[in-house]
Write a protein that holds these residues in place. Structure first.
Motif, PDB file in Angstrom:
ATOM      1  N   ALA A   2       0.843  -1.192   0.000  1.00  0.00           N
ATOM      2  CA  ALA A   2       0.000   0.000   0.000  1.00  0.00           C
ATOM      3  C   ALA A   2       0.882   1.247   0.000  1.00  0.00           C
ATOM      4  CB  ALA A   2      -0.899   0.005   1.229  1.00  0.00           C
ATOM      5  N   THR A   3       0.446   2.243  -0.765  1.00  0.00           N
ATOM      6  CA  THR A   3       1.188   3.496  -0.766  1.00  0.00           C
ATOM      7  C   THR A   3       0.633   4.406   0.316  1.00  0.00           C
ATOM      8  OG1 THR A   3      -0.297   4.462  -2.394  1.00  0.00           O
ATOM      9  CG2 THR A   3       1.686   3.378  -3.230  1.00  0.00           C
ATOM     10  N   ILE A   4       1.477   5.258   0.794  1.00  0.00           N
ATOM     11  CA  ILE A   4       1.074   6.214   1.816  1.00  0.00           C
ATOM     12  C   ILE A   4       0.668   7.494   1.118  1.00  0.00           C
ATOM     13  CG2 ILE A   4       1.853   7.558   3.798  1.00  0.00           C
ATOM     14  CD1 ILE A   4       3.880   5.286   4.315  1.00  0.00           C
ATOM     15  N   ALA A   5      -0.546   7.946   1.335  1.00  0.00           N
ATOM     16  CA  ALA A   5      -1.031   9.166   0.693  1.00  0.00           C
ATOM     17  C   ALA A   5      -0.306  10.378   1.265  1.00  0.00           C
ATOM     18  CB  ALA A   5      -2.529   9.308   0.900  1.00  0.00           C
ATOM     19  N   CYS A   6       0.149  11.249   0.376  1.00  0.00           N
ATOM     20  CA  CYS A   6       0.896  12.425   0.799  1.00  0.00           C
ATOM     21  C   CYS A   6       0.169  13.718   0.461  1.00  0.00           C
ATOM     22  CB  CYS A   6       2.283  12.439   0.139  1.00  0.00           C
ATOM     23  SG  CYS A   6       3.352  11.154   0.745  1.00  0.00           S
ATOM     24  N   GLU A   7      -1.135  13.626   0.190  1.00  0.00           N
ATOM     25  CA  GLU A   7      -1.835  14.825  -0.240  1.00  0.00           C
ATOM     26  C   GLU A   7      -1.800  15.937   0.797  1.00  0.00           C
ATOM     27  OE1 GLU A   7      -3.352  11.804  -0.797  1.00  0.00           O
ATOM     28  OE2 GLU A   7      -4.696  11.560   0.865  1.00  0.00           O
ATOM     29  N   HIS A   8      -1.469  15.631   2.024  1.00  0.00           N
ATOM     30  CA  HIS A   8      -1.426  16.671   3.037  1.00  0.00           C
ATOM     31  C   HIS A   8      -0.011  17.137   3.344  1.00  0.00           C
ATOM     32  CE1 HIS A   8      -5.667  16.257   3.619  1.00  0.00           C
ATOM     33  NE2 HIS A   8      -5.527  14.964   3.789  1.00  0.00           N
ATOM     34  N   LEU A   9       0.969  16.609   2.651  1.00  0.00           N
ATOM     35  CA  LEU A   9       2.346  17.060   2.817  1.00  0.00           C
ATOM     36  C   LEU A   9       2.752  17.836   1.572  1.00  0.00           C
ATOM     37  CD1 LEU A   9       4.070  13.902   4.332  1.00  0.00           C
ATOM     38  CD2 LEU A   9       3.371  15.989   5.530  1.00  0.00           C
ATOM     39  N   THR A  10       3.336  18.995   1.797  1.00  0.00           N
ATOM     40  CA  THR A  10       3.727  19.860   0.695  1.00  0.00           C
ATOM     41  C   THR A  10       5.120  20.394   0.945  1.00  0.00           C
ATOM     42  OG1 THR A  10       1.437  20.521   0.306  1.00  0.00           O
ATOM     43  CG2 THR A  10       3.127  21.987  -0.565  1.00  0.00           C
ATOM     44  N   HIS A  84       9.559  28.863  13.749  1.00  0.00           N
ATOM     45  CA  HIS A  84       8.400  27.970  13.820  1.00  0.00           C
ATOM     46  C   HIS A  84       8.804  26.500  13.676  1.00  0.00           C
ATOM     47  CE1 HIS A  84       6.196  31.725  13.211  1.00  0.00           C
ATOM     48  NE2 HIS A  84       5.164  31.082  13.742  1.00  0.00           N
ATOM     49  N   ASN A  85      10.117  26.239  13.774  1.00  0.00           N
ATOM     50  CA  ASN A  85      10.660  24.878  13.702  1.00  0.00           C
ATOM     51  C   ASN A  85      10.302  24.158  12.400  1.00  0.00           C
ATOM     52  OD1 ASN A  85      11.903  25.001  16.289  1.00  0.00           O
ATOM     53  ND2 ASN A  85       9.878  24.748  17.184  1.00  0.00           N
ATOM     54  N   ILE A  86      10.297  24.898  11.294  1.00  0.00           N
ATOM     55  CA  ILE A  86      10.060  24.314   9.980  1.00  0.00           C
ATOM     56  C   ILE A  86      11.419  23.960   9.377  1.00  0.00           C
ATOM     57  CG2 ILE A  86       9.101  24.660   7.679  1.00  0.00           C
ATOM     58  CD1 ILE A  86       6.997  24.720   9.964  1.00  0.00           C
ATOM     59  N   PRO A  87      11.686  22.681   9.141  1.00  0.00           N
ATOM     60  CA  PRO A  87      12.962  22.295   8.535  1.00  0.00           C
ATOM     61  C   PRO A  87      13.066  22.860   7.123  1.00  0.00           C
ATOM     62  CG  PRO A  87      11.763  20.369   9.364  1.00  0.00           C
ATOM     63  CD  PRO A  87      10.831  21.534   9.421  1.00  0.00           C
ATOM     64  N   LEU A  88      14.219  23.415   6.807  1.00  0.00           N
ATOM     65  CA  LEU A  88      14.422  24.000   5.482  1.00  0.00           C
ATOM     66  C   LEU A  88      15.882  23.911   5.093  1.00  0.00           C
ATOM     67  CD1 LEU A  88      15.827  27.135   5.630  1.00  0.00           C
ATOM     68  CD2 LEU A  88      13.695  27.519   6.832  1.00  0.00           C
ATOM     69  N   TYR A  89      16.107  24.155   3.824  1.00  0.00           N
ATOM     70  CA  TYR A  89      17.482  24.272   3.333  1.00  0.00           C
ATOM     71  C   TYR A  89      17.537  25.525   2.483  1.00  0.00           C
ATOM     72  CZ  TYR A  89      22.120  23.106   1.824  1.00  0.00           C
ATOM     73  OH  TYR A  89      23.470  23.126   1.622  1.00  0.00           O
ATOM     74  N   GLN A  90      18.454  26.410   2.824  1.00  0.00           N
ATOM     75  CA  GLN A  90      18.637  27.619   2.027  1.00  0.00           C
ATOM     76  C   GLN A  90      19.845  27.404   1.115  1.00  0.00           C
ATOM     77  OE1 GLN A  90      18.562  31.279   4.201  1.00  0.00           O
ATOM     78  NE2 GLN A  90      18.870  32.507   2.382  1.00  0.00           N
ATOM     79  N   TRP A  91      19.594  27.458  -0.184  1.00  0.00           N
ATOM     80  CA  TRP A  91      20.653  27.233  -1.154  1.00  0.00           C
ATOM     81  C   TRP A  91      21.449  28.512  -1.345  1.00  0.00           C
ATOM     82  CZ3 TRP A  91      22.807  23.054  -2.949  1.00  0.00           C
ATOM     83  CH2 TRP A  91      23.718  23.168  -3.992  1.00  0.00           C
ATOM     84  N   VAL A  92      22.784  28.375  -1.301  1.00  0.00           N
ATOM     85  CA  VAL A  92      23.694  29.491  -1.552  1.00  0.00           C
ATOM     86  C   VAL A  92      24.550  29.092  -2.749  1.00  0.00           C
ATOM     87  CG1 VAL A  92      25.523  30.942  -0.615  1.00  0.00           C
ATOM     88  CG2 VAL A  92      23.683  30.131   0.886  1.00  0.00           C
ATOM     89  N   THR A 100      20.079  32.082  -2.968  1.00  0.00           N
ATOM     90  CA  THR A 100      19.188  32.187  -4.129  1.00  0.00           C
ATOM     91  C   THR A 100      17.801  31.616  -3.899  1.00  0.00           C
ATOM     92  OG1 THR A 100      20.028  30.094  -4.976  1.00  0.00           O
ATOM     93  CG2 THR A 100      21.081  32.130  -5.795  1.00  0.00           C
ATOM     94  N   ALA A 101      17.686  30.600  -3.051  1.00  0.00           N
ATOM     95  CA  ALA A 101      16.410  29.897  -2.904  1.00  0.00           C
ATOM     96  C   ALA A 101      16.400  29.156  -1.576  1.00  0.00           C
ATOM     97  CB  ALA A 101      16.224  28.905  -4.054  1.00  0.00           C
ATOM     98  N   LEU A 102      15.199  28.760  -1.178  1.00  0.00           N
ATOM     99  CA  LEU A 102      15.080  27.854  -0.041  1.00  0.00           C
ATOM    100  C   LEU A 102      13.941  26.889  -0.322  1.00  0.00           C
ATOM    101  CD1 LEU A 102      12.435  28.417   1.964  1.00  0.00           C
ATOM    102  CD2 LEU A 102      13.812  30.317   2.717  1.00  0.00           C
ATOM    103  N   ALA A 103      14.003  25.773   0.336  1.00  0.00           N
ATOM    104  CA  ALA A 103      12.931  24.781   0.248  1.00  0.00           C
ATOM    105  C   ALA A 103      12.677  24.254   1.646  1.00  0.00           C
ATOM    106  CB  ALA A 103      13.305  23.644  -0.687  1.00  0.00           C
ATOM    107  N   THR A 104      11.401  24.049   1.954  1.00  0.00           N
ATOM    108  CA  THR A 104      11.061  23.435   3.235  1.00  0.00           C
ATOM    109  C   THR A 104      11.024  21.931   3.049  1.00  0.00           C
ATOM    110  OG1 THR A 104       8.654  23.365   2.898  1.00  0.00           O
ATOM    111  CG2 THR A 104       9.591  25.398   3.846  1.00  0.00           C
ATOM    112  N   ALA A 105      11.259  21.232   4.127  1.00  0.00           N
ATOM    113  CA  ALA A 105      10.982  19.803   4.126  1.00  0.00           C
ATOM    114  C   ALA A 105       9.475  19.654   3.942  1.00  0.00           C
ATOM    115  CB  ALA A 105      11.430  19.190   5.446  1.00  0.00           C
ATOM    116  N   PRO A 106       9.010  18.501   3.510  1.00  0.00           N
ATOM    117  CA  PRO A 106       7.565  18.304   3.376  1.00  0.00           C
ATOM    118  C   PRO A 106       6.862  18.555   4.718  1.00  0.00           C
ATOM    119  CG  PRO A 106       8.757  16.535   2.307  1.00  0.00           C
ATOM    120  CD  PRO A 106       9.769  17.323   3.083  1.00  0.00           C
TER     121      PRO A 106
END
Length: 126
Positions: A2-10, A84-92, A100-106
């Protein structure tokens, strides 16, 4: 299996708009910055449960690509997300040493405090 639905993770990906508008970076280079940040955050959070669920159901991943005005607003957003304890990575980007950019963990997409932070610093990438 079974796959785990990720519709609530972004995953939220934010790039600086001034890279293309003011600094005249080509679109492909700006897109690469978003990709670098997204890949890096998945690698650095690979052992976190949300990331594992997100990549397991890779055919239904959700991402939101946003733009922020410049280096200052990207920095302010990163600081706010960290408080807010949101995991992220800021790209340099190297060797220029330009953030230049950042992305949050799901993360759960319906998190109201996170949505408010993005509204304060970002809009949809255009």
């Amino acid at each position: 299996m079974a796959t785990i639905a990720c519709e609530h993770l972004t995953m939220y990906i934010v790039v600086r708009k001034d890279l293309s508008k003011t600094l005249k970076w080509p679109t492909g280079s700006v897109m690469a910055q978003a990709c670098h940040a997204a890949t890096a955050v998945l690698q650095t959070t690979r052992n976190e449960s949300n990331t594992m669920k997100y990549v397991e159901d890779y055919e239904r991943m959700h991402k939101v690509v946003l733009e922020t005005k410049n280096d200052e607003t990207l920095k302010n957003l990163a600081e706010s997300l960290k408080t807010h304890n949101i995991p992220l990575y800021q790209w340099v980007e190297q060797p220029e040493n330009i953030p230049t950019a950042l992305a949050t963990a799901p993360i759960p997409e319906r998190s109201p405090e996170v949505k408010d932070l993005f509204k304060k610093y970002c809009s949809l990438y255009r």
